[in-house]
Design a protein around this motif. Structure first.
Motif, PDB file in Angstrom:
ATOM      1  N   ASN A 234     -31.073   3.975 -36.941  1.00 38.06           N
ATOM      2  CA  ASN A 234     -30.691   4.402 -35.594  1.00 38.06           C
ATOM      3  C   ASN A 234     -30.235   5.861 -35.604  1.00 38.06           C
ATOM      4  OD1 ASN A 234     -27.551   4.613 -35.651  1.00 38.06           O
ATOM      5  ND2 ASN A 234     -28.006   2.672 -36.669  1.00 38.06           N
ATOM      6  N   ARG A 235     -30.075   6.419 -34.414  1.00 38.28           N
ATOM      7  CA  ARG A 235     -29.701   7.836 -34.292  1.00 38.28           C
ATOM      8  C   ARG A 235     -28.281   7.992 -33.738  1.00 38.28           C
ATOM      9  NH1 ARG A 235     -34.334  11.298 -31.521  1.00 38.28           N
ATOM     10  NH2 ARG A 235     -33.198  12.919 -32.648  1.00 38.28           N
ATOM     11  N   ILE A 236     -27.458   6.976 -33.946  1.00 34.78           N
ATOM     12  CA  ILE A 236     -26.096   7.000 -33.392  1.00 34.78           C
ATOM     13  C   ILE A 236     -25.129   7.595 -34.411  1.00 34.78           C
ATOM     14  CG2 ILE A 236     -24.231   5.624 -32.398  1.00 34.78           C
ATOM     15  CD1 ILE A 236     -26.354   3.535 -31.643  1.00 34.78           C
ATOM     16  N   ILE A 237     -24.453   8.646 -34.006  1.00 33.21           N
ATOM     17  CA  ILE A 237     -23.480   9.328 -34.855  1.00 33.21           C
ATOM     18  C   ILE A 237     -22.240   8.475 -35.038  1.00 33.21           C
ATOM     19  CG2 ILE A 237     -21.877  11.296 -34.935  1.00 33.21           C
ATOM     20  CD1 ILE A 237     -24.053  12.906 -33.411  1.00 33.21           C
ATOM     21  N   ALA A 238     -21.650   8.065 -33.914  1.00 32.15           N
ATOM     22  CA  ALA A 238     -20.385   7.327 -33.954  1.00 32.15           C
ATOM     23  C   ALA A 238     -20.227   6.497 -32.697  1.00 32.15           C
ATOM     24  CB  ALA A 238     -19.208   8.293 -34.096  1.00 32.15           C
ATOM     25  N   GLY A 239     -19.433   5.448 -32.806  1.00 29.78           N
ATOM     26  CA  GLY A 239     -19.006   4.673 -31.648  1.00 29.78           C
ATOM     27  C   GLY A 239     -17.531   4.916 -31.417  1.00 29.78           C
ATOM     28  N   ILE A 240     -17.155   5.220 -30.197  1.00 32.00           N
ATOM     29  CA  ILE A 240     -15.755   5.497 -29.868  1.00 32.00           C
ATOM     30  C   ILE A 240     -15.272   4.497 -28.830  1.00 32.00           C
ATOM     31  CG2 ILE A 240     -16.437   7.250 -28.156  1.00 32.00           C
ATOM     32  CD1 ILE A 240     -13.783   8.719 -28.884  1.00 32.00           C
ATOM     33  N   VAL A 241     -14.053   4.010 -29.027  1.00 32.41           N
ATOM     34  CA  VAL A 241     -13.509   3.004 -28.118  1.00 32.41           C
ATOM     35  C   VAL A 241     -12.002   3.201 -27.973  1.00 32.41           C
ATOM     36  CG1 VAL A 241     -13.148   1.280 -29.946  1.00 32.41           C
ATOM     37  CG2 VAL A 241     -13.473   0.532 -27.584  1.00 32.41           C
TER      38      VAL A 241
ATOM     39  N   TYR B 240     -12.537  -8.454 -31.330  1.00 33.68           N
ATOM     40  CA  TYR B 240     -13.485  -7.441 -30.850  1.00 33.68           C
ATOM     41  C   TYR B 240     -13.473  -6.199 -31.721  1.00 33.68           C
ATOM     42  CZ  TYR B 240     -15.433  -3.757 -27.861  1.00 33.68           C
ATOM     43  OH  TYR B 240     -16.161  -2.696 -27.368  1.00 33.68           O
ATOM     44  N   LEU B 241     -12.291  -5.657 -32.021  1.00 36.07           N
ATOM     45  CA  LEU B 241     -12.225  -4.414 -32.789  1.00 36.07           C
ATOM     46  C   LEU B 241     -12.760  -4.611 -34.209  1.00 36.07           C
ATOM     47  CD1 LEU B 241      -8.767  -2.998 -31.638  1.00 36.07           C
ATOM     48  CD2 LEU B 241     -11.048  -2.277 -30.881  1.00 36.07           C
ATOM     49  N   GLU B 242     -12.423  -5.758 -34.828  1.00 36.45           N
ATOM     50  CA  GLU B 242     -12.942  -6.032 -36.170  1.00 36.45           C
ATOM     51  C   GLU B 242     -14.470  -6.079 -36.164  1.00 36.45           C
ATOM     52  OE1 GLU B 242      -8.972  -8.373 -36.075  1.00 36.45           O
ATOM     53  OE2 GLU B 242     -10.508  -7.713 -34.666  1.00 36.45           O
ATOM     54  N   GLU B 243     -15.024  -6.763 -35.167  1.00 38.92           N
ATOM     55  CA  GLU B 243     -16.481  -6.894 -35.098  1.00 38.92           C
ATOM     56  C   GLU B 243     -17.128  -5.556 -34.758  1.00 38.92           C
ATOM     57  OE1 GLU B 243     -19.897  -9.433 -35.543  1.00 38.92           O
ATOM     58  OE2 GLU B 243     -17.823  -9.377 -36.260  1.00 38.92           O
ATOM     59  N   PHE B 244     -16.476  -4.776 -33.903  1.00 42.68           N
ATOM     60  CA  PHE B 244     -16.978  -3.441 -33.568  1.00 42.68           C
ATOM     61  C   PHE B 244     -17.115  -2.599 -34.824  1.00 42.68           C
ATOM     62  CE2 PHE B 244     -16.309   1.000 -32.309  1.00 42.68           C
ATOM     63  CZ  PHE B 244     -17.215   1.137 -31.273  1.00 42.68           C
ATOM     64  N   VAL B 245     -16.084  -2.589 -35.662  1.00 46.03           N
ATOM     65  CA  VAL B 245     -16.127  -1.822 -36.912  1.00 46.03           C
ATOM     66  C   VAL B 245     -17.206  -2.366 -37.837  1.00 46.03           C
ATOM     67  CG1 VAL B 245     -14.851  -1.278 -39.019  1.00 46.03           C
ATOM     68  CG2 VAL B 245     -13.731  -1.035 -36.792  1.00 46.03           C
ATOM     69  N   ARG B 246     -17.280  -3.679 -37.947  1.00 44.81           N
ATOM     70  CA  ARG B 246     -18.230  -4.287 -38.894  1.00 44.81           C
ATOM     71  C   ARG B 246     -19.671  -3.950 -38.542  1.00 44.81           C
ATOM     72  NH1 ARG B 246     -21.565  -8.353 -39.638  1.00 44.81           N
ATOM     73  NH2 ARG B 246     -21.293  -9.162 -37.514  1.00 44.81           N
ATOM     74  N   ILE B 247     -20.052  -4.155 -37.278  1.00 43.18           N
ATOM     75  CA  ILE B 247     -21.460  -3.939 -36.938  1.00 43.18           C
ATOM     76  C   ILE B 247     -21.806  -2.451 -36.934  1.00 43.18           C
ATOM     77  CG2 ILE B 247     -21.614  -6.098 -35.676  1.00 43.18           C
ATOM     78  CD1 ILE B 247     -21.478  -4.603 -33.088  1.00 43.18           C
ATOM     79  N   CYS B 248     -20.847  -1.601 -36.639  1.00 42.62           N
ATOM     80  CA  CYS B 248     -21.108  -0.160 -36.717  1.00 42.62           C
ATOM     81  C   CYS B 248     -21.324   0.268 -38.159  1.00 42.62           C
ATOM     82  CB  CYS B 248     -19.959   0.627 -36.091  1.00 42.62           C
ATOM     83  SG  CYS B 248     -19.958   0.650 -34.278  1.00 42.62           S
ATOM     84  N   ARG B 249     -20.490  -0.222 -39.066  1.00 45.26           N
ATOM     85  CA  ARG B 249     -20.643   0.173 -40.470  1.00 45.26           C
ATOM     86  C   ARG B 249     -21.951  -0.353 -41.045  1.00 45.26           C
ATOM     87  NH1 ARG B 249     -14.331  -0.243 -42.189  1.00 45.26           N
ATOM     88  NH2 ARG B 249     -13.783   1.802 -41.336  1.00 45.26           N
ATOM     89  N   GLU B 250     -22.342  -1.541 -40.654  1.00 49.71           N
ATOM     90  CA  GLU B 250     -23.627  -2.081 -41.122  1.00 49.71           C
ATOM     91  C   GLU B 250     -24.782  -1.192 -40.671  1.00 49.71           C
ATOM     92  OE1 GLU B 250     -23.954  -6.064 -39.740  1.00 49.71           O
ATOM     93  OE2 GLU B 250     -22.686  -6.896 -41.346  1.00 49.71           O
ATOM     94  N   ALA B 251     -24.608  -0.515 -39.540  1.00 50.95           N
ATOM     95  CA  ALA B 251     -25.662   0.338 -38.990  1.00 50.95           C
ATOM     96  C   ALA B 251     -25.449   1.816 -39.312  1.00 50.95           C
ATOM     97  CB  ALA B 251     -25.726   0.140 -37.474  1.00 50.95           C
ATOM     98  N   ASP B 252     -24.517   2.125 -40.241  1.00 51.28           N
ATOM     99  CA  ASP B 252     -24.217   3.511 -40.614  1.00 51.28           C
ATOM    100  C   ASP B 252     -23.786   4.336 -39.400  1.00 51.28           C
ATOM    101  OD1 ASP B 252     -23.896   5.748 -42.249  1.00 51.28           O
ATOM    102  OD2 ASP B 252     -25.970   6.405 -41.947  1.00 51.28           O
ATOM    103  N   ILE B 253     -22.915   3.738 -38.606  1.00 48.90           N
ATOM    104  CA  ILE B 253     -22.334   4.407 -37.436  1.00 48.90           C
ATOM    105  C   ILE B 253     -20.834   4.533 -37.679  1.00 48.90           C
ATOM    106  CG2 ILE B 253     -21.883   4.215 -34.958  1.00 48.90           C
ATOM    107  CD1 ILE B 253     -24.422   2.427 -34.815  1.00 48.90           C
ATOM    108  N   LEU B 254     -20.306   5.735 -37.584  1.00 50.69           N
ATOM    109  CA  LEU B 254     -18.873   5.934 -37.757  1.00 50.69           C
ATOM    110  C   LEU B 254     -18.114   5.339 -36.566  1.00 50.69           C
ATOM    111  CD1 LEU B 254     -18.754   9.603 -39.117  1.00 50.69           C
ATOM    112  CD2 LEU B 254     -18.652   7.463 -40.420  1.00 50.69           C
ATOM    113  N   THR B 255     -16.886   4.912 -36.809  1.00 57.87           N
ATOM    114  CA  THR B 255     -16.064   4.333 -35.745  1.00 57.87           C
ATOM    115  C   THR B 255     -14.860   5.231 -35.469  1.00 57.87           C
ATOM    116  OG1 THR B 255     -14.962   2.954 -37.405  1.00 57.87           O
ATOM    117  CG2 THR B 255     -16.738   1.961 -36.139  1.00 57.87           C
TER     118      THR B 255
END
Length: 481
Positions: free
Chosen positions: A217-224, A239-254
């Motif tokens: 993917n081309r996503i730099i980071a997810g911010i919440v 929610y926050l735990e899952e947000f971090v987990r799926i972002c890291r699996e996709a090489d997206i910084l949180t």
């Protein structure tokens, strides 16, 4: 002759400024600052609030009236107004002539403050960039993430619809809580933004999936926001735990934005610490300045810092003129010690429970008006069901754009009634005009919380119609003028 070349420009002295009567001060505000904002204050009954002093949770007016401040500087005043230990820290800096600004050498208080911040956070959040506002801290977070991720061909940010992350050019690109983007060239173009629904982890997964191709993917980071600053909504458990987990699996910084709700306000140092989630980057501010100084921070890991700025050539790619001023660092250091030593973080949690219990009683008493309780600790809110047909019978907002919506009339009436009848300041946000916010300092006591609850009970008991009629009457010139 041009005004700036005149001799003897009749500048106001500090003595003269502090001695201005309110009418003269507001005239200067109108002429030289923002006359339209002054009109908004006037609508809410706050234009002529003539403040003599402030201490703790109270503001004293020149006529002796004491105002209970539950607006809390929108998060700045976790310690209240003019906390004595903060004043003492400032005075010590003055007495010892502590250096404020040096740019060609390190300042020892900067490193000490960054160390203290790291002690309050989980590993590996150890390295800080010191800023002067929450928006600037979020800009720093975005730029660090870009430095790490753009070499991989990543060009987009994932954020939540209805979020608020600041109004500077980069942060503005992430902010959709209200219409603050119109008319501006955004720091990050809209085509580089991806949106998901706050609190809906499936929406996050779908947004990432839409951006995923064979090479990733081309996503730099997810911010919440860990609790939404505008609407005071809390994400569901996990929610926050899952947000971090799926972002890291996709090489997206949180990136977790804790600007408004961090620094102990929810009963933990940061709101995310109620969960097991640990982001790659966290931003904080507001109460960090002790209610007296402009101070914020972006905190990340040493590994990410090294990746972004890890050389003598790159170490100063992101900087700020007023980053880490000496006295500001001293105040922030003392703020953290006050929070820890006086156990104010735990106190914020206890006070929050007392407030929530009072609001819950009001919800039972007024089930058709208070439809939801929101928030945690010393950031709570009630979502209200006014019944807009009531306001429509009293004022036609189509002819009065100053009110924007019927909700503006109704929430404005409620906040003005709390101030005028009960000497209490509460507030609402343009992006959530049906939500009344309460942000007391952590030093507020149970009796002051009870005073707020009793005042809200009285205003609701009189009826929204009563408050609206009074509000409309006091703004009659704006409605029909």
């Amino acid at each position: 002759m041009r005004r700036d070349r005149l001799v003897g420009k009749s500048l106001l002295t500090l003595d003269q400024c502090l001695g201005l009567d309110n009418a003269a001060a507001m005239e200067l505000y109108s002429q030289h600052l923002n006359k339209y904002m002054l009109q908004v204050f006037d609508i809410l009954g706050l234009r002529d609030i003539d403040i003599a002093s402030a201490q703790g949770a109270e503001i004293t007016l020149t006529d002796g009236r004491k105002i209970l401040d539950f607006s809390g500087g929108f998060g700045v005043l976790g310690l209240g107004h003019n906390h004595p230990r903060i004043i003492a820290a400032e005075r010590r800096c003055h007495d010892e002539h502590v250096i404020d600004c040096i740019k060609i050498a390190p300042h020892k208080l900067q490193g000490a403050l960054a160390y203290n911040i790291s002690r309050m956070l989980p590993e590996p959040l150890d390295v800080s960039f010191l800023a002067v506002s929450g928006a600037e801290a979020n800009e720093a977070a975005m730029k660090l993430a870009e430095r790490v991720q753009t070499p991989k061909g990543k060009t987009k940010f994932l954020c939540m619809r209805g979020a608020f992350h600041g109004k500077t050019h980069g942060a503005l690109s992430l902010t959709t809580a209200t219409d603050v983007q119109t008319g501006f060239l955004l720091g990050v173009p809209k085509e580089n933004m991806i949106y998901a629904e706050f609190g809906n982890i499936e929406s996050v997964r779908e947004a990432i999936q839409r951006e995923t191709q064979a090479k990733g993917n081309r996503i730099i980071a997810g911010i919440v926001e860990t609790i939404r600053g505008t609407s005071c909504e809390t994400p569901p458990p996990g929610y926050l735990e899952e947000f971090v987990r799926i972002c890291r699996e996709a090489d997206i910084l949180t990136i977790f934005d804790e600007i408004k709700v961090g620094m102990g306000r929810t009963g933990q140092f940061c709101a995310f610490q109620h969960s097991e989630a640990v982001p790659d980057i966290v931003t904080m501010g507001k109460t960090l300045g002790g209610g007296k100084r402009e101070m914020a921070a972006m905190v990340t890991s040493q590994a990410l810092w090294d990746n972004a700025y890890g050389s003598k050539n790159d170490c100063n790619l992101h900087s700020s003129s007023f980053s880490g001023m000496g006295e500001s660092c001293a105040v922030a250091i003392e703020t953290l010690n006050i929070l820890e030593g006086e156990r104010l973080i735990e106190r914020a949690g206890r006070i929050g429970e007392h407030l929530k219990a009072g609001l819950a009683r009001l919800r039972i008493k007024y089930p058709h008006t208070i439809v939801e309780l929101r928030g945690k600790g010393c950031f709570q809110a009630v979502r209200l069901n006014f019944g807009e047909e009531l306001a429509a019978k009293l004022v036609d907002i189509r002819k009065n754009p100053v009110f924007v919506t019927y909700q503006t009339v109704l929430i404005g009436a409620l906040t003005r009634e709390l101030f005028e009848r009960h000497s209490i300041l509460a507030h609402f946000q343009p992006g959530a005009r049906e939500v009344l916010h309460f942000m007391p300092p952590y030093i507020v006591d149970e009796a002051q919380v009870d005073r707020l609850v009793d005042a809200l009970d009285d205003v609701l008991g009189r009826g929204i119609a009563d408050a609206t009629v009074r509000f409309v009457a006091k703004n009659i010139k704006r409605i029909f003028g």
